[in-house]
Structures are given as structure tokens and as C-alpha cells.
Design a protein around this motif. Structure first.
Motif, mmCIF file in Angstrom:
data_model
loop_
_atom_site.group_PDB
_atom_site.id
_atom_site.type_symbol
_atom_site.label_atom_id
_atom_site.label_comp_id
_atom_site.label_asym_id
_atom_site.label_seq_id
_atom_site.Cartn_x
_atom_site.Cartn_y
_atom_site.Cartn_z
ATOM 1 N N ARG A 163 0.756 -0.996 0.071
ATOM 2 C CA ARG A 163 0.104 -0.184 0.210
ATOM 3 C C ARG A 163 0.600 1.505 -0.140
ATOM 4 N NH1 ARG A 163 -4.859 -2.426 4.044
ATOM 5 N NH2 ARG A 163 -5.856 -4.087 2.503
ATOM 6 N N LEU A 164 1.651 1.060 1.172
ATOM 7 C CA LEU A 164 2.971 2.361 0.412
ATOM 8 C C LEU A 164 3.476 2.603 -1.055
ATOM 9 C CD1 LEU A 164 5.378 1.501 4.008
ATOM 10 C CD2 LEU A 164 3.418 3.618 3.944
ATOM 11 N N THR A 165 3.667 1.836 -1.517
ATOM 12 C CA THR A 165 4.274 2.286 -2.682
ATOM 13 C C THR A 165 3.340 1.641 -4.229
ATOM 14 O OG1 THR A 165 5.312 -0.774 -2.872
ATOM 15 C CG2 THR A 165 6.496 1.260 -1.447
ATOM 16 N N ALA A 209 -3.873 -3.108 13.898
ATOM 17 C CA ALA A 209 -4.517 -1.970 13.977
ATOM 18 C C ALA A 209 -5.475 -1.413 13.362
ATOM 19 C CB ALA A 209 -4.322 -1.285 15.557
ATOM 20 N N VAL A 210 -4.052 -1.029 12.098
ATOM 21 C CA VAL A 210 -5.025 -0.035 11.620
ATOM 22 C C VAL A 210 -4.778 -0.135 10.005
ATOM 23 C CG1 VAL A 210 -4.005 2.192 10.397
ATOM 24 C CG2 VAL A 210 -3.575 1.890 13.029
ATOM 25 N N CYS A 211 -3.409 -0.748 9.365
ATOM 26 C CA CYS A 211 -3.606 -1.136 7.816
ATOM 27 C C CYS A 211 -4.288 -2.442 7.645
ATOM 28 C CB CYS A 211 -2.254 -1.378 7.910
ATOM 29 S SG CYS A 211 -2.149 -0.976 6.144
ATOM 30 N N LEU A 212 -4.761 -2.567 8.097
ATOM 31 C CA LEU A 212 -6.381 -3.478 8.208
ATOM 32 C C LEU A 212 -6.563 -4.453 6.611
ATOM 33 C CD1 LEU A 212 -9.289 -2.413 9.489
ATOM 34 C CD2 LEU A 212 -6.723 -3.466 10.800
ATOM 35 N N PRO A 217 -8.287 0.095 5.412
ATOM 36 C CA PRO A 217 -8.082 0.601 6.173
ATOM 37 C C PRO A 217 -8.072 1.248 6.642
ATOM 38 C CG PRO A 217 -6.630 0.706 3.701
ATOM 39 C CD PRO A 217 -7.970 -0.153 4.219
ATOM 40 N N LEU A 218 -7.745 2.505 7.966
ATOM 41 C CA LEU A 218 -8.036 3.289 9.028
ATOM 42 C C LEU A 218 -6.943 4.328 9.043
ATOM 43 C CD1 LEU A 218 -9.159 1.172 12.213
ATOM 44 C CD2 LEU A 218 -10.245 1.959 10.027
ATOM 45 N N CYS A 219 -6.961 4.788 7.553
ATOM 46 C CA CYS A 219 -5.789 5.901 7.322
ATOM 47 C C CYS A 219 -5.721 7.239 7.639
ATOM 48 C CB CYS A 219 -5.736 5.890 5.594
ATOM 49 S SG CYS A 219 -5.683 4.579 4.340
ATOM 50 N N GLU A 220 -7.416 7.481 8.601
ATOM 51 C CA GLU A 220 -7.148 8.682 8.798
ATOM 52 C C GLU A 220 -6.504 9.200 9.850
ATOM 53 O OE1 GLU A 220 -8.523 11.654 8.201
ATOM 54 O OE2 GLU A 220 -8.494 10.505 6.705
ATOM 55 N N PHE A 227 3.453 9.298 4.207
ATOM 56 C CA PHE A 227 4.272 8.680 3.038
ATOM 57 C C PHE A 227 4.075 6.948 2.228
ATOM 58 C CE2 PHE A 227 5.854 9.102 7.471
ATOM 59 C CZ PHE A 227 7.122 10.017 7.398
ATOM 60 N N CYS A 228 2.122 7.160 2.021
ATOM 61 C CA CYS A 228 1.615 6.255 1.497
ATOM 62 C C CYS A 228 1.398 6.802 0.214
ATOM 63 C CB CYS A 228 0.448 5.489 2.592
ATOM 64 S SG CYS A 228 -0.349 4.858 2.203
ATOM 65 N N GLU A 229 1.397 6.174 -0.924
ATOM 66 C CA GLU A 229 0.906 5.585 -2.102
ATOM 67 C C GLU A 229 -0.778 5.389 -2.501
ATOM 68 O OE1 GLU A 229 3.676 4.910 -5.310
ATOM 69 O OE2 GLU A 229 5.927 5.592 -3.806
ATOM 70 N N ASN A 235 -6.852 4.964 -2.838
ATOM 71 C CA ASN A 235 -7.357 3.460 -3.588
ATOM 72 C C ASN A 235 -6.946 2.441 -2.798
ATOM 73 O OD1 ASN A 235 -4.552 3.852 -4.495
ATOM 74 N ND2 ASN A 235 -4.971 3.027 -6.462
ATOM 75 N N PRO A 236 -6.403 2.374 -1.133
ATOM 76 C CA PRO A 236 -5.269 1.934 -0.460
ATOM 77 C C PRO A 236 -6.202 0.215 -0.618
ATOM 78 C CG PRO A 236 -6.184 3.295 0.900
ATOM 79 C CD PRO A 236 -6.549 3.551 -0.283
ATOM 80 N N ARG A 237 -7.726 0.155 -1.015
ATOM 81 C CA ARG A 237 -8.285 -1.601 -0.872
ATOM 82 C C ARG A 237 -7.681 -2.313 -2.655
ATOM 83 N NH1 ARG A 237 -12.720 -3.112 1.304
ATOM 84 N NH2 ARG A 237 -11.907 -5.166 1.188
#
Ligand code: SF4
Length: 377
Positions: A163-165, A209-212, A217-220, A227-229, A235-237
């Protein structure tokens, strides 16, 4: 005080080493405030980290806690584990599954005693020589117990990396794992005040707990969002890219609880393969009707007196499923089978008491529906 939007903007403007340091600092401050309190974190000796990491493979944290406490009560150190008998450590593992883990743990303990003078080696490269310690566990022990700068890349770290990249490749590809190792290693070494063990554990906790997994994911509330692209792209999903799942093979079994008033027929599984070295109730392939079941039990050498059907049960392994049916069979003339006075040979059916099934012989969870039928009588 700067607000979150301001922090995000500032982090985005940083480059190279500064950005790596900011990454690590954000992660570690979040960890200091939100870390999970876990028994093995209270005293992270190399043995404690090793044991907990092996137990946590394929098993949830909550389920591991009680097993961890029981195991340490019986084997408080590497020397006591190295001196243990197979039935002792297998029984303590009963219900955790993937029993080759505990067998390797024992082999590893013997090796540490014999080749490392009872002390675990302090580098990931050396730890990998111990049976059952792969790249991930070696990195976890080396970073948490010895402070080595080496990322422990498990499913959590892979997902976070993807997700970060916005990683377009499948998460199970070796190249992705290597890229994740390189990515997190770079972030670690760019911060001279990094705490490598906490850095890894922070990512593990963040993934839980966060990047589920399998959820939004609980990005907020994520310390890494600047740092997350995938967050920036909204579109983290879409990440990680998952490989296609293969259908599991289904095997049908008929399980027999063959007994008299006090004893039950049991058998040790072969030393290699699925559920190696554990104990099982005799069974036959296929779903047998009562007539076929009685015939099968006679062929095993029993004289059945009464039969009654037990409920169906299912157990799912990684690559196969067992769909089981069962019968409880009251039998006569069990004296010819091995019991407490005569040990059974490999693969031979023997008789055990209910107490022994509860306290001595490790019967895998795959048979839990039938063990429960036995123990609740
Ligand atoms: S911002 Fe969202 S997607 Fe990115 S690492 Fe954090 S939780 Fe995961």
C-alpha cells in the motif's frame, strides 16, 4: 502545534534520508503510544521471542497467550526444552496445529545447547542455521532481542509495503518480498536512533490495528499516511494484489471411536507428512454405512457389539479438507491389543484411557468433534 495536514505537507517536502528518519520517527512515536501489551514483550529474551514467533505463525495472538504461558511453565528455558520427550512438547502444542513447528523448536533447542553453548546466536544470518528458523523468525529474534537492523517481513509488512508503494505485483512473489525488505531496511538505517525491534513490532501492530487486511484500512489514524502512495491515490483497497486461490482437495473419512467401558483405540500417525507423529482414532477413507463400518472394524481385529452414528465434522487444512463421518463402536475382547503393559509398534492400534487422551496423547484438532464426543460422555 502543527495539525495533521501540516505534518503531511512537511513530510512530503522532505527528501532522502530526512524522509526515512521522519518515517521511522512517526512509526515509533505511534508505537510508543499504541503498542499492544503482550506477555512475550515484557521480557523479550531471545528464547521468549523465538517461542512466541513460532507460536504466532498461523495462529492468532489471543489463542497463543495461554499456550505460551503453559509452555514456558513447563519449559522455562532452552535447556529444559532440549531435554524434553516428544509426547511432552506435542501435548503442550495440541490444538495449535502445524506440529512441525514444535518439532523444529525442539530440534533447534538441542542444536543451541550442543553447538552454541546454550546461548542463541545474535545475528539473523546465524539464527537461520537453526531448524525451523526461517528468514522472518531470524529477523524478528535478531531485531527484538539483539537490536539488529533487519526487517521482519511477514504478511503485515508485505501488505503495508504494497500500500505504501502501490506495488502492482502479486504479494506472494519473491521479488516483492525482497523489495519490501529493502524498503524497510532503508528506512531503518536512515534513522541513527532507530530501535529495530520496536520498528518491526510497530509495523506488526500497525498491520493488525490500522492497515487492516481484508477491510478498509484506517488511514485517518495512520502515522504513515503522509508516506503512503495508495492513500494519496485514494485506492488502498486495491493493494496488496492477491494471487488466485487454488481450490482445496476434499477427502472423505469415516472415524471410529472403538471402545469398551474404559479404553479407546488409538494409533500414532507416521513420523512424516500431515499431522506427523500425532495420535488419531482409527479411520477409513470414504463415508461408510453401518454395515461397511462394522466390516472395516472387524478387519482391524475388533469384535463389535454395538454401533451408533456420530455427527459429521469438517476440518480445513491449508491445502485440503477432511469431510468426516463417524461411529462409536462398543467392542469386546480388546485384550489382544497393546495397552499400558505392552507398548504399540509404529502404526499399530493400541488402547488408551480417557485420562490419557486428555493428558498424555496429542490428538489433533482435526478430530476435535470426535474427541469432544468422547470426553463429554
Ligand atoms: S495510510 Fe492507509 S493504506 Fe497507507 S499504510 Fe496507512 S493505513 Fe495502510
Amino acid at each position: 502545534m502543527m495539525n495533521r495536514r501540516g505534518e503531511d505537507r512537511e513530510n512530503n517536502q522532505k527528501t532522502g534520508e530526512d524522509r526515512g528518519k521522519a518515517f521511522s520517527e512517526s512509526l515509533l512515536s505511534w508505537y510508543d503510544a499504541h503498542r499492544r501489551i503482550l506477555p512475550w514483550r515484557e521480557d523479550p529474551s531471545p528464547y521468549h521471542v523465538w517461542l512466541s514467533e513460532i507460536m504466532l505463525q498461523q495462529t492468532r495472538v489471543e489463542a497463543v497467550k495461554a499456550y505460551y504461558a503453559r509452555f514456558l511453565a513447563q519449559f522455562p528455558d532452552i535447556a529444559s526444552l532440549a531435554g524434553a520427550a516428544e509426547d511432552q512438547y506435542m501435548k503442550l502444542w495440541e490444538g495449535l496445529g502445524y506440529y512441525s513447528r514444535v518439532r523444529n523448536l525442539h530440534r533447534g533447542a538441542v542444536m543451541v545447547m550442543e553447538q552454541y553453548g546454550g546461548k542463541m546466536p545474535d545475528s539473523a544470518a546465524e539464527l537461520k542455521k537453526i531448524p525451523g528458523i526461517g528468514e522472518y523468525t531470524a529477523a524478528a529474534v535478531a531485531s527484538i532481542a539483539f537490536g539488529e537492523c533487519v526487517p521482519a517481513v511477514d504478511g503485515n509488512l508485505l501488505r503495508i509495503f504494497a500500500r505504501l508503494t502501490c506495488c502492482p505485483q502479486g504479494i506472494n512473489e519473491t521479488a516483492v518480498k525482497k523489495a519490501a525488505q529493502g524498503f524497510f531496511h532503508e528506512k531503518m538505517v536512515q534513522d541513527e536512533s532507530v530501535r529495530p525491534g520496536d520498528f518491526n513490532q510497530a509495523l506488526m501492530d500497525l498491520g493488525t490495528a490500522v492497515c487492516l487486511p481484508n477491510a478498509v484500512p484506517l488511514c485517518e489514524v495512520c502515522p504513515l499516511r503522509s508516506f503512503c502512495e495508495a492513500f494519496a491515490a485514494g485506492n488502498p483497497r486495491d493493494y496488496p494484489v492477491m494471487p488466485e486461490k487454488k481450490a482445496r482437495k476434499v477427502e472423505q473419512l469415516t472415524v471410529f471411536l472403538i471402545r469398551d467401558a474404559e479404553r479407546i483405540a488409538l494409533k500414532k500417525r507416521p513420523a512424516r507428512g500431515l499431522l506427523a507423529g500425532l495420535y488419531e482414532y482409527p479411520h477409513e477413507p470414504g463415508h461408510l454405512d453401518q454395515k461397511e463400518a462394522l466390516e472395516a472394524v472387524r478387519k482391524m481385529g475388533f469384535s463389535p457389539l454395538r454401533i451408533h452414528a456420530l455427527p459429521e465434522a469438517k476440518h480445513i487444512f491449508t491445502h485440503k479438507e477432511w469431510h468426516m463421518t463417524g461411529y462409536e463402536i462398543l467392542a469386546d475382547e480388546l485384550e489382544s491389543f497393546p495397552g499400558p503393559d505392552r507398548p504399540a509398534g509404529p502404526g499399530e492400534i493400541f488402547l488408551a484411557s480417557i485420562r490419557e487422551i486428555r493428558d498424555v496423547y496429542a490428538v489433533p484438532t482435526a478430530f476435535s468433534a470426535y474427541t469432544a464426543a468422547l470426553l463429554t460422555r
